[in-house]
Scaffold this active site. Structure first.
Site, mmCIF file in Angstrom:
data_model
loop_
_atom_site.group_PDB
_atom_site.id
_atom_site.type_symbol
_atom_site.label_atom_id
_atom_site.label_comp_id
_atom_site.label_asym_id
_atom_site.label_seq_id
_atom_site.Cartn_x
_atom_site.Cartn_y
_atom_site.Cartn_z
ATOM 1 N N GLY A 38 0.894 -1.335 -0.020
ATOM 2 C CA GLY A 38 -0.067 -0.044 0.075
ATOM 3 C C GLY A 38 0.952 1.337 -0.001
ATOM 4 O O GLY A 38 0.598 2.349 -0.721
ATOM 5 N N CYS A 39 2.095 1.212 1.087
ATOM 6 C CA CYS A 39 3.023 2.557 0.720
ATOM 7 C C CYS A 39 3.614 2.636 -0.311
ATOM 8 O O CYS A 39 3.866 3.811 -0.689
ATOM 9 C CB CYS A 39 3.675 2.310 2.187
ATOM 10 S SG CYS A 39 2.901 2.132 3.677
ATOM 11 N N THR A 40 3.822 1.579 -0.956
ATOM 12 C CA THR A 40 4.634 1.573 -2.269
ATOM 13 C C THR A 40 3.625 2.225 -3.407
ATOM 14 O O THR A 40 4.195 3.026 -4.112
ATOM 15 C CB THR A 40 4.990 0.306 -2.684
ATOM 16 O OG1 THR A 40 5.920 -0.052 -1.958
ATOM 17 C CG2 THR A 40 5.815 0.495 -4.218
ATOM 18 N N ALA A 43 3.337 5.987 -2.575
ATOM 19 C CA ALA A 43 4.572 6.861 -3.076
ATOM 20 C C ALA A 43 4.500 7.127 -4.667
ATOM 21 O O ALA A 43 4.784 7.984 -4.981
ATOM 22 C CB ALA A 43 5.529 6.144 -2.189
#
Length: 152
Positions: A38-40, A43
């Site tokens: 999710g964070c990738t 970003a």
């Protein structure tokens, strides 16, 4: 509401202070961990839209409890063009209520509450999202920023 003032190291261990960015729109987003799915996605979505934000005089700052070294690795691995700040003490996360109790599989634990804030050039929080769902989120931020700037 006035944005909480902070100074945090970025991926190059350069201190970035909110007060130094006065006069610009700031997209401040809090995320749990570098190099996770999710964070990738989040970003990468912000990176893909960076020029659009820059055209509207907006800066994107991602904040997580990861170290500057982990941030640097994440940026290099995923070819990110945004600035990532390290809040290892979690002081800024807590000040923005982006740290707190979460539940997963019925278990409670403390962690990062994925959140995004738009801070005006005057240093005011003018929009916020809590418990962000990554898919389509950057589009929502873009729409809101466009709407806020059209009122200026």
């Amino acid at each position: 509401m006035k944005a909480y003032e902070f100074c945090l190291p970025n991926q190059d261990e350069t201190e970035i202070c909110l007060r130094d960015l006065n006069g610009k729109w700031i997209i401040l987003y809090f995320y749990p961990k570098d190099n996770t799915p999710g964070c990738t996605t989040e970003a990468c979505d912000f990176t893909e839209n960076l020029e659009w934000f820059e055209d509207l005089d907006a800066i994107i700052l991602g904040v997580s409890p990861d170290s500057p070294k982990k941030h640097r690795n994440f940026i290099e691995k995923k070819n990110l063009k945004i600035t990532l700040l390290s809040d290892e003490s979690r002081e800024v996360l807590k000040a923005y209520n982006a740290w707190g109790l979460k539940k997963m599989y019925g278990r409670e634990y403390e962690g990062v509450i994925r959140s995004t804030f738009i801070i005006s050039p005057e240093g005011e929080i003018v929009a916020e999202w809590k418990n962000v769902r990554v898919k389509g989120h950057v589009e929502k931020v873009k729409e809101k920023l466009r709407e806020l700037q059209s009122k200026k």
